[in-house]
Design a protein around this motif. Structure first.
Motif, PDB file in Angstrom:
ATOM      1  N   LEU A  84       0.628  -1.249   0.311  1.00  0.00           N
ATOM      2  CA  LEU A  84       0.134   0.113  -0.010  1.00  0.00           C
ATOM      3  C   LEU A  84       0.819   0.999  -0.191  1.00  0.00           C
ATOM      4  CD1 LEU A  84      -3.175   1.225  -0.091  1.00  0.00           C
ATOM      5  CD2 LEU A  84      -3.135   1.174   2.570  1.00  0.00           C
ATOM      6  N   ASP A  85       1.972   0.863   1.105  1.00  0.00           N
ATOM      7  CA  ASP A  85       3.249   2.404   1.041  1.00  0.00           C
ATOM      8  C   ASP A  85       4.685   1.588   1.143  1.00  0.00           C
ATOM      9  OD1 ASP A  85       4.165   5.090   1.340  1.00  0.00           O
ATOM     10  OD2 ASP A  85       2.694   5.227   1.969  1.00  0.00           O
ATOM     11  N   SER A  86       5.571   2.158   0.418  1.00  0.00           N
ATOM     12  CA  SER A  86       6.840   1.847   0.550  1.00  0.00           C
ATOM     13  C   SER A  86       7.227   2.549   1.181  1.00  0.00           C
ATOM     14  CB  SER A  86       7.281   1.595  -1.098  1.00  0.00           C
ATOM     15  OG  SER A  86       7.172   2.716  -1.541  1.00  0.00           O
ATOM     16  N   ASN A  87       6.965   3.662   1.622  1.00  0.00           N
ATOM     17  CA  ASN A  87       7.715   4.464   2.264  1.00  0.00           C
ATOM     18  C   ASN A  87       6.603   5.778   3.513  1.00  0.00           C
ATOM     19  OD1 ASN A  87      10.304   6.349   3.264  1.00  0.00           O
ATOM     20  ND2 ASN A  87      10.007   7.585   1.732  1.00  0.00           N
ATOM     21  N   VAL A  88       6.037   5.063   4.529  1.00  0.00           N
ATOM     22  CA  VAL A  88       5.109   5.218   5.719  1.00  0.00           C
ATOM     23  C   VAL A  88       6.516   5.969   6.060  1.00  0.00           C
ATOM     24  CG1 VAL A  88       3.688   4.164   7.252  1.00  0.00           C
ATOM     25  CG2 VAL A  88       4.331   2.818   5.459  1.00  0.00           C
ATOM     26  N   GLY A  89       5.259   7.293   6.847  1.00  0.00           N
ATOM     27  CA  GLY A  89       6.267   8.332   8.267  1.00  0.00           C
ATOM     28  C   GLY A  89       5.561   8.031   9.482  1.00  0.00           C
ATOM     29  N   LEU A  90       6.313   7.870  10.199  1.00  0.00           N
ATOM     30  CA  LEU A  90       5.329   7.456  11.999  1.00  0.00           C
ATOM     31  C   LEU A  90       6.142   8.270  12.539  1.00  0.00           C
ATOM     32  CD1 LEU A  90       7.404   4.147  11.981  1.00  0.00           C
ATOM     33  CD2 LEU A  90       4.812   4.184  11.412  1.00  0.00           C
ATOM     34  N   ARG A  91       4.980   9.094  13.145  1.00  0.00           N
ATOM     35  CA  ARG A  91       5.220  10.596  14.454  1.00  0.00           C
ATOM     36  C   ARG A  91       4.945   9.125  15.618  1.00  0.00           C
ATOM     37  NH1 ARG A  91       3.376  15.379  12.548  1.00  0.00           N
ATOM     38  NH2 ARG A  91       4.430  15.539  10.653  1.00  0.00           N
ATOM     39  N   ASP A  92       5.390   9.913  16.124  1.00  0.00           N
ATOM     40  CA  ASP A  92       4.941   9.036  18.283  1.00  0.00           C
ATOM     41  C   ASP A  92       4.974  10.796  18.659  1.00  0.00           C
ATOM     42  OD1 ASP A  92       4.767   8.488  21.069  1.00  0.00           O
ATOM     43  OD2 ASP A  92       6.563   7.982  20.727  1.00  0.00           O
ATOM     44  N   ILE A  93       3.211  10.230  19.256  1.00  0.00           N
ATOM     45  CA  ILE A  93       2.167  11.607  19.176  1.00  0.00           C
ATOM     46  C   ILE A  93       2.118  11.288  21.004  1.00  0.00           C
ATOM     47  CG2 ILE A  93       1.475  12.156  17.125  1.00  0.00           C
ATOM     48  CD1 ILE A  93      -1.310  11.505  18.170  1.00  0.00           C
ATOM     49  N   GLN A  94       2.469  10.572  21.483  1.00  0.00           N
ATOM     50  CA  GLN A  94       2.378   9.758  23.124  1.00  0.00           C
ATOM     51  C   GLN A  94       2.866  10.805  24.022  1.00  0.00           C
ATOM     52  OE1 GLN A  94       4.603   6.834  24.393  1.00  0.00           O
ATOM     53  NE2 GLN A  94       3.414   5.356  23.177  1.00  0.00           N
ATOM     54  N   MET A  95       1.656  11.208  24.892  1.00  0.00           N
ATOM     55  CA  MET A  95       1.832  12.476  25.847  1.00  0.00           C
ATOM     56  C   MET A  95       2.438  12.375  26.922  1.00  0.00           C
ATOM     57  SD  MET A  95       0.157  14.856  24.486  1.00  0.00           S
ATOM     58  CE  MET A  95      -0.963  16.479  25.081  1.00  0.00           C
ATOM     59  N   ALA A  96       3.766  13.186  27.651  1.00  0.00           N
ATOM     60  CA  ALA A  96       4.407  12.467  28.155  1.00  0.00           C
ATOM     61  C   ALA A  96       4.221  12.811  29.214  1.00  0.00           C
ATOM     62  CB  ALA A  96       6.091  14.063  28.347  1.00  0.00           C
TER      63      ALA A  96
END
Length: 60
Positions: free
Chosen positions: A48-60
């Motif tokens: 579906l996507d060969s270059n997925v971007g990831l972002r961690d949005i966890q709250m500290a």
């Protein structure tokens, strides 16, 4: 994050996606990483996507 309006469950925990892309996903999706640390999203139907971007949005 306003474009990521849908949450799906995964083995990693909740994942935010763009709602219109859910129809393109298989029920058994995989997120793989290659030797260059690029992530690709694929399922039984193909990639579906060969270059997925990831972002961690966890709250500290």
């Amino acid at each position: 994050m306003q474009n990521f309006d849908t949450v799906i469950d995964s083995d990693l925990g909740p994942v935010y996606i763009k709602g219109y892309t859910k129809a393109q996903m298989d029920s058994d999706m995989r997120l793989d990483v290659d030797k260059y640390l690029r992530y690709s999203l694929s399922g039984p139907s193909g990639t579906l996507d060969s270059n997925v971007g990831l972002r961690d949005i966890q709250m500290a």
